[in-house]
Design a protein around this motif. Sequence first.
Motif, PDB file in Angstrom:
ATOM      1  N   VAL A   1       0.842  -1.238  -0.035  1.00 32.12           N
ATOM      2  CA  VAL A   1       0.028   0.021  -0.044  1.00 32.12           C
ATOM      3  C   VAL A   1       0.874   1.314  -0.240  1.00 32.12           C
ATOM      4  O   VAL A   1       1.686   1.540   0.895  1.00 32.12           O
TER       5      VAL A   1
ATOM      6  N   SER B   1      -2.130  -1.457  -3.579  1.00 34.00           N
ATOM      7  CA  SER B   1      -3.138  -0.436  -3.530  1.00 34.00           C
ATOM      8  C   SER B   1      -2.679   1.054  -3.226  1.00 34.00           C
ATOM      9  O   SER B   1      -1.572   0.842  -2.605  1.00 34.00           O
TER      10      SER B   1
ATOM     11  N   GLU C   1      -4.655   2.678  -1.126  1.00 31.18           N
ATOM     12  CA  GLU C   1      -5.492   2.870   0.164  1.00 31.18           C
ATOM     13  C   GLU C   1      -5.290   1.411   1.231  1.00 31.18           C
ATOM     14  O   GLU C   1      -5.488   0.333   0.512  1.00 31.18           O
TER      15      GLU C   1
ATOM     16  N   GLN D   1      -6.355  -1.799   2.738  1.00 33.38           N
ATOM     17  CA  GLN D   1      -7.536  -2.626   2.634  1.00 33.38           C
ATOM     18  C   GLN D   1      -7.504  -3.590   3.758  1.00 33.38           C
ATOM     19  O   GLN D   1      -6.697  -4.671   3.597  1.00 33.38           O
TER      20      GLN D   1
ATOM     21  N   GLU E   1      -9.361  -5.993   4.747  1.00 34.78           N
ATOM     22  CA  GLU E   1      -9.875  -7.196   4.314  1.00 34.78           C
ATOM     23  C   GLU E   1      -8.710  -8.303   3.752  1.00 34.78           C
ATOM     24  O   GLU E   1      -8.500  -9.392   3.912  1.00 34.78           O
TER      25      GLU E   1
ATOM     26  N   SER F   1      -8.649  -4.215  12.536  1.00 38.55           N
ATOM     27  CA  SER F   1      -9.220  -4.913  11.445  1.00 38.55           C
ATOM     28  C   SER F   1      -9.550  -6.315  11.969  1.00 38.55           C
ATOM     29  O   SER F   1     -10.173  -6.955  11.241  1.00 38.55           O
TER      30      SER F   1
END
Length: 269
Positions: A35, A54, A56, A58, A60, A88
């Motif tokens: 990230v 990514s 952002e 994440q 999950e 999380s």
Amino acid sequence: MTKSLYAIGGGQMVEAIIRASLESQAISAETTHVVDISPDRVRYLAETYHVTTSREFQPELLKNADLILLGVRPQDDWAEIARQIGSSGQKKPLISIIAGVTIEQLEDALEVADYPVARIIPNTLTDTGFGVSGAALNASANQEDIDEFLKSFGKVDYIPEEQIDIYTGYAIAGPNYVYNFFLALTNAGVLGGLSRKQANEIALENLQGAAKMLEITGKHPYELLDINNSAGGVGITAQHELDASNFAAGVQNAVLAAIHRTTELGKGE
Ligand SMILES: NC(=O)c1ccc[n+]([C@@H]2O[C@H](COP(=O)([O-])OP(=O)(O)OC[C@H]3O[C@@H](n4cnc5c(N)ncnc54)[C@H](OP(=O)(O)O)[C@@H]3O)[C@@H](O)[C@H]2O)c1
């Protein structure tokens, strides 16, 4: 065993770690996610290392991760990232390389009791197989969970957190002292009348050979100097000049200043 890695902050140091860990197969590209807020960085890392990326966080994706590597800068919003990791619902070992940010600060930001945290100061010779990282673990972290990954980019010493600043100024800044010595030595060769190429080749050979001698003989440097410095000879004449110079104190003062500066930076000074 290959670990799946979730890295946050895909800057210079995380890239160097990922490159070395992929090379030694401690991680694999398919199970590494990075990230980074910079679009250029995520594009570059995906294209170069074929990892998924990514811009952002994440949460999950943490389900599939064995390890989380936190590699943003001290001035970035690491506390918010830690809070998101904590909320999380996963408790994957968190390895932070953020200089100056303590285990206690990370634990507070995670807002989860008994979260496994390792604070490391990574060595910067990651592509060479040399270099020593310092790792301090909290009571919930397990050395076995992170050992193989940490060793995939150099050697690792498990140390009390109080020694992290000393490792930073002495071990991590260590190559800089050697580069300086190399430069001083090669300039001396050129001053003496050798070409730069000759001087570089000889200094590199001597540097590696002398390191090997220390390693294989296990002798104190004084003993090796004693063998080389015969009575009234060349070696002892050079030794006299070195002893009369500020050489040793200069190196020592530089290391102490680096340790001191690390501590200052940790306090935000
Ligand atoms: N470089 C070294 O030799 C070295 C050695 C030991 C330890 N360290 C430590 O390693 C850490 C990284 O250093 P570095 O030299 O690799 O710095 P760097 O190249 O600037 O990397 C930091 C990266 O994190 C990104 N970032 C910032 N905020 C973020 C967020 N909220 N979420 C995701 N990504 C974010 C930055 O993007 P933007 O640039 O767009 O802000 C940048 O790409 C630092 O904490 C440093 O203390 C570095």
